[in-house]
Scaffold this motif. Sequence first.
Motif, mmCIF file in Angstrom:
data_model
loop_
_atom_site.group_PDB
_atom_site.id
_atom_site.type_symbol
_atom_site.label_atom_id
_atom_site.label_comp_id
_atom_site.label_asym_id
_atom_site.label_seq_id
_atom_site.Cartn_x
_atom_site.Cartn_y
_atom_site.Cartn_z
ATOM 1 N N VAL A 1 6.930 0.572 -7.168
ATOM 2 C CA VAL A 1 6.045 -0.199 -6.289
ATOM 3 C C VAL A 1 6.754 -1.462 -5.807
ATOM 4 C CG1 VAL A 1 3.905 -1.530 -6.218
ATOM 5 C CG2 VAL A 1 3.920 0.711 -7.287
ATOM 6 N N THR A 2 7.478 -2.118 -6.697
ATOM 7 C CA THR A 2 8.213 -3.327 -6.327
ATOM 8 C C THR A 2 9.273 -3.026 -5.275
ATOM 9 O OG1 THR A 2 7.864 -4.191 -8.549
ATOM 10 C CG2 THR A 2 9.563 -5.247 -7.241
ATOM 11 N N ASN A 3 10.020 -1.940 -5.457
ATOM 12 C CA ASN A 3 11.048 -1.555 -4.486
ATOM 13 C C ASN A 3 10.429 -1.210 -3.137
ATOM 14 O OD1 ASN A 3 13.116 -1.945 -6.305
ATOM 15 N ND2 ASN A 3 13.196 0.202 -6.932
ATOM 16 N N CYS A 4 9.320 -0.523 -3.169
ATOM 17 C CA CYS A 4 8.640 -0.158 -1.924
ATOM 18 C C CYS A 4 8.121 -1.406 -1.209
ATOM 19 C CB CYS A 4 7.505 0.811 -2.214
ATOM 20 S SG CYS A 4 6.727 1.442 -0.737
ATOM 21 N N THR A 5 7.551 -2.331 -1.969
ATOM 22 C CA THR A 5 7.048 -3.574 -1.395
ATOM 23 C C THR A 5 8.185 -4.395 -0.792
ATOM 24 O OG1 THR A 5 5.254 -3.617 -3.005
ATOM 25 C CG2 THR A 5 5.758 -5.679 -1.885
ATOM 26 N N LEU A 6 9.284 -4.472 -1.496
ATOM 27 C CA LEU A 6 10.433 -5.222 -0.996
ATOM 28 C C LEU A 6 11.005 -4.597 0.271
ATOM 29 C CD1 LEU A 6 12.349 -7.586 -1.473
ATOM 30 C CD2 LEU A 6 13.759 -6.061 -2.863
ATOM 31 N N SER A 7 11.115 -3.285 0.296
ATOM 32 C CA SER A 7 11.648 -2.634 1.497
ATOM 33 C C SER A 7 10.678 -2.796 2.673
ATOM 34 C CB SER A 7 11.940 -1.159 1.231
ATOM 35 O OG SER A 7 10.740 -0.468 0.937
ATOM 36 N N ASN A 8 9.355 -2.749 2.419
ATOM 37 C CA ASN A 8 8.390 -2.985 3.499
ATOM 38 C C ASN A 8 8.440 -4.435 3.978
ATOM 39 O OD1 ASN A 8 7.415 -0.396 3.772
ATOM 40 N ND2 ASN A 8 5.756 -0.691 2.311
ATOM 41 N N GLN B 1 2.378 13.296 -9.469
ATOM 42 C CA GLN B 1 3.068 12.020 -9.349
ATOM 43 C C GLN B 1 4.418 12.195 -8.652
ATOM 44 O OE1 GLN B 1 3.443 10.287 -13.223
ATOM 45 N NE2 GLN B 1 1.398 9.389 -13.150
ATOM 46 N N LYS B 2 4.685 11.256 -7.719
ATOM 47 C CA LYS B 2 5.993 11.237 -7.070
ATOM 48 C C LYS B 2 7.018 10.584 -7.994
ATOM 49 C CE LYS B 2 4.256 10.635 -2.360
ATOM 50 N NZ LYS B 2 4.286 9.739 -1.194
ATOM 51 N N VAL B 3 6.586 9.583 -8.713
ATOM 52 C CA VAL B 3 7.467 8.834 -9.612
ATOM 53 C C VAL B 3 6.965 9.069 -11.026
ATOM 54 C CG1 VAL B 3 8.346 6.565 -10.217
ATOM 55 C CG2 VAL B 3 7.837 7.103 -7.836
ATOM 56 N N THR B 4 7.872 9.502 -11.905
ATOM 57 C CA THR B 4 7.442 9.801 -13.272
ATOM 58 C C THR B 4 7.656 8.635 -14.224
ATOM 59 O OG1 THR B 4 9.614 10.764 -13.707
ATOM 60 C CG2 THR B 4 7.846 12.264 -13.043
ATOM 61 N N ASP B 5 8.664 7.839 -13.982
ATOM 62 C CA ASP B 5 8.924 6.725 -14.879
ATOM 63 C C ASP B 5 9.084 5.440 -14.074
ATOM 64 O OD1 ASP B 5 11.224 7.574 -13.688
ATOM 65 O OD2 ASP B 5 12.505 7.170 -15.410
ATOM 66 N N ARG C 1 0.842 -1.190 0.000
ATOM 67 C CA ARG C 1 0.000 0.000 0.000
ATOM 68 C C ARG C 1 0.882 1.247 0.000
ATOM 69 N NH1 ARG C 1 -5.275 -0.464 3.839
ATOM 70 N NH2 ARG C 1 -6.320 -2.024 2.588
ATOM 71 N N THR C 2 1.135 1.741 -1.157
ATOM 72 C CA THR C 2 1.918 2.962 -1.293
ATOM 73 C C THR C 2 1.186 3.897 -2.245
ATOM 74 O OG1 THR C 2 3.151 2.048 -3.132
ATOM 75 C CG2 THR C 2 4.120 1.799 -0.957
ATOM 76 N N SER C 3 1.432 5.129 -2.047
ATOM 77 C CA SER C 3 0.832 6.119 -2.932
ATOM 78 C C SER C 3 1.931 6.676 -3.827
ATOM 79 C CB SER C 3 0.198 7.240 -2.107
ATOM 80 O OG SER C 3 -0.293 8.240 -2.963
#
Length: 110
Positions: free
Chosen positions: A35-42, A25-29, A15-17
């Motif tokens: 999302v994958t990096n955020c999920t992995l770090s969580n 948008q925080k991420v443009t490309d 669950r990331t925004s």
Amino acid sequence: MPFVERVVEPKFLSRTSLHDQAGTQKVTDEELQAVTNCTLSNALRQLASLVLLAEDIFSELTSQLEGVTERSKAAQTKLGKINELVEKYDPKNVPVRKYLQLTTLAIRDG
């Protein structure tokens, strides 16, 4: 309902925004990679939380088992003393009461 003693954080891994509060948008490309990096770090944070909770559980268990060990040592000492008394006991040296003989005579005479 049982009380919650320990909570593993974070609960929701993906669950990331990707947008801030203004809607930009925080991420443009490569949003999928973000999302994958955020999920992995969580997931790594959740594993770290789980490790801390496991350490807490095992330290609590260790202290409880130390208490059980102390109580069992005390019980073993008491049992050893009782065993010594039982081994020293000789029923042949115990005098028989005369009360039993008097009641037998009273019943016969009565």
